[in-house]
Design an enzyme around this catalytic site. Structure first.
Site, PDB file in Angstrom:
ATOM      1  N   HIS A 260       0.716  -1.330   0.049  1.00 49.05           N
ATOM      2  CA  HIS A 260       0.000   0.026   0.040  1.00 49.05           C
ATOM      3  C   HIS A 260       0.936   1.315   0.094  1.00 49.05           C
ATOM      4  O   HIS A 260       0.736   2.089  -0.971  1.00 49.05           O
ATOM      5  CB  HIS A 260      -1.076   0.089   1.295  1.00 49.05           C
TER       6      HIS A 260
ATOM      7  N   LYS B 268      -8.100  -1.513   3.372  1.00 41.01           N
ATOM      8  CA  LYS B 268      -7.867  -1.253   4.898  1.00 41.01           C
ATOM      9  C   LYS B 268      -6.778  -2.469   4.863  1.00 41.01           C
ATOM     10  O   LYS B 268      -6.797  -3.522   4.287  1.00 41.01           O
ATOM     11  CB  LYS B 268      -8.849  -1.533   5.788  1.00 41.01           C
TER      12      LYS B 268
ATOM     13  N   ARG C 181      -3.143 -13.858   2.340  1.00 42.43           N
ATOM     14  CA  ARG C 181      -3.090 -13.383   3.626  1.00 42.43           C
ATOM     15  C   ARG C 181      -2.297 -14.108   4.609  1.00 42.43           C
ATOM     16  O   ARG C 181      -2.223 -13.721   5.794  1.00 42.43           O
ATOM     17  CB  ARG C 181      -4.564 -13.375   4.293  1.00 42.43           C
TER      18      ARG C 181
ATOM     19  N   THR D  44     -20.504  -7.067   7.925  1.00 39.08           N
ATOM     20  CA  THR D  44     -20.881  -7.848   6.810  1.00 39.08           C
ATOM     21  C   THR D  44     -22.461  -7.845   6.630  1.00 39.08           C
ATOM     22  O   THR D  44     -22.925  -8.959   6.351  1.00 39.08           O
ATOM     23  CB  THR D  44     -20.191  -9.160   6.510  1.00 39.08           C
TER      24      THR D  44
END
Length: 338
Positions: A82, A100, A168, A258
């Site tokens: 990022h 994020k 991840r 969610t």
């Protein structure tokens, strides 16, 4: 929107799953934006991805940033990339909506927000759940005093393990449960308890196979003695909820992060006398709401970065610094691995 107002023209850096599953479909729902192109490093994959949405494929992130028909970029790259690509996008004069967390350290987040402010560009963190109106209903209930004085906040966000080769699980790219999932309860705690949260203690479960945390917990406090108890993980049964406890009851929100796009959300109040009341919130597409909010801020010149971005990054730093590390159950190895 007036026909005289040109939509914000978006480019996408990378062919990430969330871009294809969520954000590009969301952009298609919002009149205020027009997706123009997606950039990738592999030509065939990028062309296939772009073709699904009828936009242009660009080979190389730099080539997309150099285009003058792009006003803003959406950055769904791995967290560890990022800072570099947000910085390059800002240098190219583009507004930035980034997944994020915005950066891996508070120092990076602070530098990036300062750079955006100095160039008059909008830099936003795509914590889309904040845009769903169910959280305003919670705020209204608190303001109405239905549970009395707020005492504590608790939240959990966890999901089952991902595929063994999921990004991840890659430590070098900013993987791990804290960055991927822990940011949600942390930001929700800020939303309801304010900006003076401090980390009192934390635990992170370290996966020795991949070198990332696969779960954890944190205890936070405010200067007035309120507490937040947060848990997160990517090796557990699904949970997505928070609860606010007061002197006369509790407010409970399931699917807090969610909520389904096609079903109403329900805010439940458990009163001290044992009765339960509910407030129903009409279905909303929170990804589209996030995109619309960003586009309207660009259009209206509201480009000052949200100070919660840096506060959030500082809390993430503090969780890592204060955490006791335990050994987590390793994520599954790829089939055929030895």
């Amino acid at each position: 929107m007036s026909a005289a107002v040109r939509p914000v023209r978006f480019g996408v850096l990378g062919c990430a799953s969330i871009a294809g599953r969520r954000m590009l479909p969301a952009m298609a729902r919002v009149d205020e934006v027009t997706p123009v192109a997606v950039a990738g490093r592999d030509r065939s994959r990028t062309e296939e991805f772009a073709g699904r949405f009828g936009i242009e494929a660009v080979v190389g992130y730099e080539r997309l940033l150099a285009r003058d028909d792009i006003d803003a970029v959406y950055v769904p790259l791995p967290t560890g990339l990022h800072a570099e690509w947000i910085s390059r996008a800002l240098a190219a004069g583009k507004h930035v909506l980034a997944e994020k967390p915005l950066a891996t350290t508070a120092a990076e987040a602070s530098a990036l927000t300062a750079r955006a402010l100095g160039r008059g560009l909008l830099l936003a963190e795509n914590l889309m759940f904040l845009h769903h109106p169910q959280h305003q209903v919670v705020r209204d209930l608190l303001d109405e005093g239905v549970i009395g004085e707020l005492r504590s906040f608790s939240s959990a966000f966890s999901v089952p393990p991902f595929a063994p080769d999921d990004i991840r699980y890659r430590a070098g790219l900013g993987g791990g449960a804290l960055f991927d999932l822990g940011v949600y309860p942390l930001r929700a705690a800020q939303l309801h308890l304010g900006d003076d949260l401090a980390v009192a203690g934390a635990v992170l479960g370290h996966d020795p196979r991949h070198g990332v945390d696969t779960g954890g917990a944190a205890l936070l406090t405010t200067g007035t003695g309120r507490t937040a108890q947060l848990t997160f993980g990517m090796a557990d049964a699904y949970r997505s909820r928070y609860e606010l406890a007061g002197e006369r009851g509790r407010i409970v929100l399931d699917r807090a992060f969610t909520p389904p796009d096609d079903r109403p959300a329900v805010v439940r109040v458990e009163h001290g006398d044992g009765t339960v009341t509910e407030r129903t919130v009409a279905p909303h597409h929170q990804f589209a709401l996030s995109v619309r909010s960003f586009a309207r801020a660009v259009r209206d010149g509201r480009v000052r970065p949200d100070p919660a971005i840096v506060r959030q990054a500082r809390l993430l730093d503090a969780v890592r610094e204060r955490a006791v590390t335990t050994t987590a159950v390793p994520a599954p190895a790829p089939e055929g691995a030895c």
